[in-house]
Design an enzyme around this catalytic site. Sequence first.
Site, PDB file in Angstrom:
ATOM      1  N   HIS A   4      39.537  33.558  39.629  1.00 31.13           N
ATOM      2  CA  HIS A   4      40.045  34.326  38.490  1.00 31.13           C
ATOM      3  C   HIS A   4      39.193  34.119  37.244  1.00 31.13           C
ATOM      4  CE1 HIS A   4      43.296  36.761  36.664  1.00 31.13           C
ATOM      5  NE2 HIS A   4      43.646  36.971  37.928  1.00 31.13           N
ATOM      6  N   ASP A  26      52.455  43.383  40.126  1.00 27.05           N
ATOM      7  CA  ASP A  26      52.687  44.384  39.081  1.00 27.05           C
ATOM      8  C   ASP A  26      52.095  45.733  39.478  1.00 27.05           C
ATOM      9  OD1 ASP A  26      50.197  43.175  38.857  1.00 27.05           O
ATOM     10  OD2 ASP A  26      50.103  43.373  36.688  1.00 27.05           O
ATOM     11  N   TYR A  49      46.238  29.738  37.980  1.00 35.80           N
ATOM     12  CA  TYR A  49      44.789  29.874  37.861  1.00 35.80           C
ATOM     13  C   TYR A  49      44.236  28.756  36.981  1.00 35.80           C
ATOM     14  CZ  TYR A  49      45.941  34.547  39.528  1.00 35.80           C
ATOM     15  OH  TYR A  49      46.431  35.598  40.249  1.00 35.80           O
ATOM     16  N   ASP A 102      41.451  32.455  44.740  1.00 36.87           N
ATOM     17  CA  ASP A 102      41.108  33.273  43.571  1.00 36.87           C
ATOM     18  C   ASP A 102      40.688  32.354  42.424  1.00 36.87           C
ATOM     19  OD1 ASP A 102      40.847  35.152  41.612  1.00 36.87           O
ATOM     20  OD2 ASP A 102      42.908  35.897  41.696  1.00 36.87           O
ATOM     21  N   GLN A 118      50.639  45.486  31.089  1.00 37.88           N
ATOM     22  CA  GLN A 118      50.421  44.941  29.747  1.00 37.88           C
ATOM     23  C   GLN A 118      50.475  46.021  28.657  1.00 37.88           C
ATOM     24  OE1 GLN A 118      48.642  44.085  32.420  1.00 37.88           O
ATOM     25  NE2 GLN A 118      48.583  41.859  32.551  1.00 37.88           N
ATOM     26  N   GLU A 152      37.544  34.913  45.476  1.00 39.23           N
ATOM     27  CA  GLU A 152      37.733  36.107  44.638  1.00 39.23           C
ATOM     28  C   GLU A 152      37.361  35.827  43.188  1.00 39.23           C
ATOM     29  OE1 GLU A 152      41.422  38.908  43.060  1.00 39.23           O
ATOM     30  OE2 GLU A 152      41.724  37.571  44.763  1.00 39.23           O
TER      31      GLU A 152
END
Length: 399
Positions: A207, A311, A157, A205, A42, A231
Amino acid sequence: MLPTRIENVECFITRPDRHNLVVVRVRTNKGVTGHGCATFQQRPLAVKTMVDEYLRPLLVGRDANDIEDLWQLMMVNAYWRNGPVINNAIAGVDMALWDIKAQLAGMPLYQLFGGKSKDAIAAYTHASGDTPEALCEAIDALLAQGYRHIRCQTGFYGGVAQAMHLTRAPSPGAYYDQDEYIASTVGMFKMLREKYGQRFHILHDVHERLFPQQAVQLAKALEPYQPWFLEDILPPAQSAWLEQVRMHSSVPLAMGELFNNPAEWHDLIVNRRIDFIRCHVSQIGGITPALKLAVFCQAFGVRVAWHGPGDMTPIGVAVNTHLNIHLHNAAIQEYIAHNDETGSLFPGAITPENGYLYAPQQPGIGVGFDEEKANCWPVIYRPHEWTQSRLPNGAIHTP
């Protein structure tokens, strides 16, 4: 031991896929070159500025052998410290220094740490789909590849919104409904257990998409379906609520990809509020702090599951794997496959074999970097809408 003088520190950004990848190269007077992952996709240009303008002048001429001293120097040199820009820049250098030291020693990195504690590390990857049928199709493909741990999501998400009660002029963002997400996630787990039984371990997840009491409710509701872990059920700013989650559910909890420094994980580990630490190695400053964190976790029965998103460079994937092969409490590794273009930039990039990752055996980290090819894919900045998660009333919720 004769000094190994740092002659240059360079930073590169390349985008062979949809992510901006950041690589640091350290050259020495002994002809040995090391590479590290400093990816903060980012804000990649901010990391490059940190490396080029601040770390390079600080490091050139110093002894690359003194990794601990150089890490401490880089961390405190700005006086104000921590954060993803500084930490990723430092991590890129730190990994490159470990790469150099292992090459000089003539051994793969995990051997330099003290050797292996296991033959391979189990890998998990992601399966998602907007419908149950699409999700199961993705799961079946991964089972055929040998995965026995799979992170399962319905949609992105926050789930797939069906009937949100939106405002008349919604602000731009990625909208989701928390109540609908909880219901659909519980339904997903129920469906998967009925279809697959115990054929594979289910991970999920959250998130950070929930408020604290909603997190408690979700953990309680999912307990009968035995998740391998949940998670990031809460954002770091609300981690004190994990005590309440623990009181009401035995579901294993994983957290840490947003952590920057020990103040964020210390109490969670000491008080055993999480089962797995999920830090991103470059986000916390590289190999040097990662080794210390893992040893700290082991004393309190917390296992390691390093963050491994798409990423990050294949260099970072290999670093995670070397750490995992050495660390006795390393439990599992998240892995996202890279495309062929990315693989061509990083000779030696590792991929899972029948659901396991194996460490490279050549001296150093074992993954190279092709600068000439990397220059064919220059940095491209794009806004990341998924970080602008919004509730139906338009309020941003911490992703």
